[in-house]
Design a protein around this motif. Structure first.
Motif, PDB file in Angstrom:
ATOM      1  N   LEU A 158       0.821  -1.117   0.320  1.00 10.72           N
ATOM      2  CA  LEU A 158       0.055  -0.004  -0.202  1.00 10.72           C
ATOM      3  C   LEU A 158       0.921   0.996   0.220  1.00 10.72           C
ATOM      4  N   ALA A 159       2.120   1.198   0.858  1.00 11.75           N
ATOM      5  CA  ALA A 159       2.254   2.869   0.681  1.00 11.75           C
ATOM      6  C   ALA A 159       3.428   2.961  -0.620  1.00 11.75           C
ATOM      7  N   PRO A 160       3.684   1.851  -1.413  1.00 11.19           N
ATOM      8  CA  PRO A 160       4.407   2.224  -2.442  1.00 11.19           C
ATOM      9  C   PRO A 160       3.299   1.991  -3.444  1.00 11.19           C
ATOM     10  N   VAL A 161       2.417   2.129  -3.337  1.00 14.56           N
ATOM     11  CA  VAL A 161       1.332   2.827  -4.490  1.00 14.56           C
ATOM     12  C   VAL A 161       0.954   3.993  -4.374  1.00 14.56           C
ATOM     13  N   ARG A 162       1.070   4.177  -3.154  1.00 16.17           N
ATOM     14  CA  ARG A 162       0.170   5.425  -2.962  1.00 16.17           C
ATOM     15  C   ARG A 162       1.712   6.425  -3.092  1.00 16.17           C
ATOM     16  N   GLN A 163       3.003   5.998  -2.607  1.00 18.17           N
ATOM     17  CA  GLN A 163       4.035   6.766  -3.161  1.00 18.17           C
ATOM     18  C   GLN A 163       4.333   7.242  -4.698  1.00 18.17           C
ATOM     19  N   ARG A 164       3.209   6.575  -5.543  1.00 17.74           N
ATOM     20  CA  ARG A 164       3.996   5.872  -7.161  1.00 17.74           C
ATOM     21  C   ARG A 164       2.577   6.777  -7.416  1.00 17.74           C
ATOM     22  N   PHE A 165       1.306   6.616  -6.532  1.00 17.14           N
ATOM     23  CA  PHE A 165      -0.211   6.957  -7.132  1.00 17.14           C
ATOM     24  C   PHE A 165      -0.544   8.248  -6.631  1.00 17.14           C
ATOM     25  N   PRO A 166      -0.391   9.588  -5.707  1.00 20.12           N
ATOM     26  CA  PRO A 166      -0.130  10.167  -4.898  1.00 20.12           C
ATOM     27  C   PRO A 166      -2.330  10.640  -5.054  1.00 20.12           C
ATOM     28  N   ALA A 167      -2.459  10.874  -6.136  1.00 18.59           N
ATOM     29  CA  ALA A 167      -3.739  11.432  -6.759  1.00 18.59           C
ATOM     30  C   ALA A 167      -5.150  10.209  -6.624  1.00 18.59           C
ATOM     31  N   LEU A 168      -4.316   8.887  -6.379  1.00 20.13           N
ATOM     32  CA  LEU A 168      -5.369   8.056  -6.847  1.00 20.13           C
ATOM     33  C   LEU A 168      -6.021   7.431  -5.249  1.00 20.13           C
ATOM     34  N   ARG A 169      -7.293   7.602  -5.267  1.00 14.05           N
ATOM     35  CA  ARG A 169      -8.428   7.740  -4.239  1.00 14.05           C
ATOM     36  C   ARG A 169      -8.263   6.122  -4.321  1.00 14.05           C
ATOM     37  N   ILE A 170      -8.260   5.704  -2.371  1.00 16.93           N
ATOM     38  CA  ILE A 170      -7.715   4.467  -2.170  1.00 16.93           C
ATOM     39  C   ILE A 170      -8.998   3.876  -0.618  1.00 16.93           C
ATOM     40  N   VAL A 171      -9.419   2.952  -0.975  1.00 19.07           N
ATOM     41  CA  VAL A 171     -10.247   2.276   0.597  1.00 19.07           C
ATOM     42  C   VAL A 171      -9.486   1.389   0.921  1.00 19.07           C
ATOM     43  N   MET A 172      -9.092   1.455   2.288  1.00 17.86           N
ATOM     44  CA  MET A 172      -8.770   0.567   2.855  1.00 17.86           C
ATOM     45  C   MET A 172      -9.745  -0.655   3.235  1.00 17.86           C
ATOM     46  N   GLU A 173      -9.876  -1.701   2.907  1.00 21.57           N
ATOM     47  CA  GLU A 173     -11.528  -2.067   3.090  1.00 21.57           C
ATOM     48  C   GLU A 173     -11.695  -2.742   4.803  1.00 21.57           C
ATOM     49  N   HIS A 174     -11.960  -3.391   5.559  1.00 20.44           N
ATOM     50  CA  HIS A 174     -12.624  -3.876   6.605  1.00 20.44           C
ATOM     51  C   HIS A 174     -11.105  -4.108   6.944  1.00 20.44           C
ATOM     52  N   VAL A 175     -10.705  -2.957   7.102  1.00 23.44           N
ATOM     53  CA  VAL A 175      -9.302  -2.669   7.846  1.00 23.44           C
ATOM     54  C   VAL A 175      -9.765  -3.012   9.977  1.00 23.44           C
ATOM     55  N   THR A 176      -8.566  -4.279  10.327  1.00 22.86           N
ATOM     56  CA  THR A 176      -8.887  -5.258  11.723  1.00 22.86           C
ATOM     57  C   THR A 176      -7.610  -4.682  12.730  1.00 22.86           C
ATOM     58  N   THR A 177      -6.405  -3.827  11.976  1.00 22.78           N
ATOM     59  CA  THR A 177      -5.714  -3.192  12.860  1.00 22.78           C
ATOM     60  C   THR A 177      -5.344  -1.793  13.911  1.00 22.78           C
ATOM     61  N   LYS A 178      -4.904  -1.765  14.614  1.00 22.97           N
ATOM     62  CA  LYS A 178      -4.588  -0.436  14.703  1.00 22.97           C
ATOM     63  C   LYS A 178      -3.215  -0.047  13.742  1.00 22.97           C
ATOM     64  N   ASP A 179      -2.609  -0.474  13.565  1.00 26.44           N
ATOM     65  CA  ASP A 179      -1.830  -0.096  12.831  1.00 26.44           C
ATOM     66  C   ASP A 179      -2.586   0.052  10.940  1.00 26.44           C
ATOM     67  N   GLY A 180      -3.432  -0.137  10.567  1.00 22.90           N
ATOM     68  CA  GLY A 180      -4.315  -0.191   9.518  1.00 22.90           C
ATOM     69  C   GLY A 180      -5.657   0.927   9.615  1.00 22.90           C
ATOM     70  N   VAL A 181      -5.328   1.186  11.324  1.00 25.66           N
ATOM     71  CA  VAL A 181      -6.064   2.839  11.655  1.00 25.66           C
ATOM     72  C   VAL A 181      -5.161   3.933  11.318  1.00 25.66           C
ATOM     73  N   ASP A 182      -3.852   4.004  11.842  1.00 20.42           N
ATOM     74  CA  ASP A 182      -2.890   5.233  11.557  1.00 20.42           C
ATOM     75  C   ASP A 182      -2.301   5.041  10.625  1.00 20.42           C
ATOM     76  N   TYR A 183      -2.646   3.957  10.281  1.00 22.56           N
ATOM     77  CA  TYR A 183      -2.095   4.614   8.039  1.00 22.56           C
ATOM     78  C   TYR A 183      -3.028   5.711   7.643  1.00 22.56           C
ATOM     79  N   VAL A 184      -4.217   5.338   8.060  1.00 22.62           N
ATOM     80  CA  VAL A 184      -5.340   6.203   7.304  1.00 22.62           C
ATOM     81  C   VAL A 184      -4.837   7.466   7.540  1.00 22.62           C
ATOM     82  N   ARG A 185      -4.833   7.183   8.941  1.00 18.95           N
ATOM     83  CA  ARG A 185      -4.918   9.564   9.701  1.00 18.95           C
ATOM     84  C   ARG A 185      -3.700   9.970   9.491  1.00 18.95           C
ATOM     85  N   SER A 186      -2.623   8.659   8.068  1.00 16.63           N
ATOM     86  CA  SER A 186      -1.222   9.671   8.513  1.00 16.63           C
ATOM     87  C   SER A 186      -1.136  10.059   6.731  1.00 16.63           C
ATOM     88  N   GLN A 187      -2.332   9.413   5.995  1.00 15.32           N
ATOM     89  CA  GLN A 187      -2.694  10.094   4.781  1.00 15.32           C
ATOM     90  C   GLN A 187      -3.832  11.249   4.685  1.00 15.32           C
TER      91      GLN A 187
END
Length: 348
Positions: A158-187
């Motif tokens: 996910l991080a490399p895709v986001r870096q390569r395509f900063p304009a891409l609209r991404i939904v991280m589906e059925h997030v299950t971890t604090k890691d996922g929550v923190d990542y979304v909030r960092s973006q």
């Protein structure tokens, strides 16, 4: 609080399957929800706009009379997906998202992506036209512990895709971890996440403590209690980047209760009632409408539903069916392991 009237909710991640199962489960979504992002992992998968159009017709044919419901179709991303076909489906108003399944990550994902670099041309086109990418955020490397697959996916994919395509609209589906929550909030705001009903309620003890309970087994698998609490905090926070996607996934009961049982939790029938219990316990009933009815449409650039529903708190527990029958067996309904006092009804 004994009643709460909100805009009619949407489900931004649901599985309807096909045939007899579709006919059995669709009414439980269309009763409460105005729209739903429909997953494309059929057999064979929905890989082209023509496939999606045909599947949409089958869904509408199974819709009960009087139900006002709009299925939002998705395409199953493969390493041979045609970017021109994707764009045409989007511009014609048929395709609302494209779904990335890492090959082998979950039910009917065998045709998914093995090398994400091979779908970069499609992702580039999607970024240009504003079409969202929905991702099943797990790696499938057998050397990675199943409870760590989401965190590793963020780092490796996910991080490399986001870096390569900063304009891409991404939904991280059925997030299950604090890691996922923190990542979304960092973006930025073009990264969001859906959260399921069952991941807000169960942790991995529900599957394993006191015996194996197959009807709580899902993918991504439920994690530690600390992760569940992080999901509850995110869902009830009012942060518009988090919204409801039930990931309601019907399987015949006999295939769940098997030596190698299917992954999936069927929650459409009591989803809103369970959510009311979660938000009530968190003291956040005033934020339930945002999570279920406002944040998702905002991300998908749609207007909220104009119709309303009312959640009513009954003095005695509401009895929801334990199973839903279909021509071929039955589907077990999600049991949250606590009494449900809420019920979702049309607003007067």
């Amino acid at each position: 609080m004994t009643t709460l009237t909100i805009r009619r909710p949407d489900d931004w991640h649901v599985h309807f399957r096909d045939g007899a199962v579709l006919e059995a489960v669709l009414p439980h979504t269309s009763k409460d929800f105005g729209r739903a992002i429909v997953m494309p992992n059929l057999v064979p998968p929905v890989v082209t706009t023509a496939d999606a159009e045909a599947y949409r017709r089958r869904i509408l044919s199974a819709l009960p009379d009087g139900h006002d419901f709009r299925p939002l179709m998705t395409l199953y991303l493969t390493e041979t997906t045609d970017a021109d076909d994707v764009e045409k489906g989007f511009r014609d108003g048929l395709i609302s998202a494209v779904k990335l399944y890492p090959a082998g990550a979950t039910t009917n994902s065998q045709s998914g992506v093995r090398d994400v670099a091979r779908v970069y041309p499609v992702l580039e086109r999607m970024a240009e036209i504003g079409l969202p990418l929905c991702v099943h955020g797990e790696v499938t490397d057998p050397d990675i512990d199943i409870f760590d697959r989401e965190a590793v996916f963020i780092e490796r994919v996910l991080a490399p895709v986001r870096q390569r395509f900063p304009a891409l609209r991404i939904v991280m589906e059925h997030v299950t971890t604090k890691d996922g929550v923190d990542y979304v909030r960092s973006q930025a705001e073009n990264t969001a996440a859906t959260i399921t009903v069952h991941h807000l309620i169960i942790n991995r003890n529900a599957i394993l403590a006191g015996g194996i309970r197959p009807h709580y087994y899902c993918l991504p698998v439920a994690k530690r209690e600390s992760h569940r609490l992080a999901l509850v905090e995110a869902a009830t926070s009012g942060d518009a980047r988090f919204f409801l996607g039930t990931d309601s996934a019907p399987h015949p009961t006999h295939l769940k209760e098997a030596a190698c049982g299917c992954a999936g939790v069927f929650s459409s029938i009591n989803a809103m009632a369970c959510l009311a219990e979660v938000f009530e316990a968190a003291g956040a009933m005033d934020r339930l409408e945002g999570f279920t009815s406002l944040n998702g449409p905002a991300f998908y650039r749609m207007e909220p539903n104009t119709a309303e529903v009312t959640l009513v708190r009954r003095p005695e527990p509401v009895a929801y069916p334990a199973t839903v029958p279909f021509d071929g067996g039955a589907i077990t309904v999600f049991d949250p392991i606590f009494p449900i006092h809420w019920e979702c009804v049309p607003a007067r």
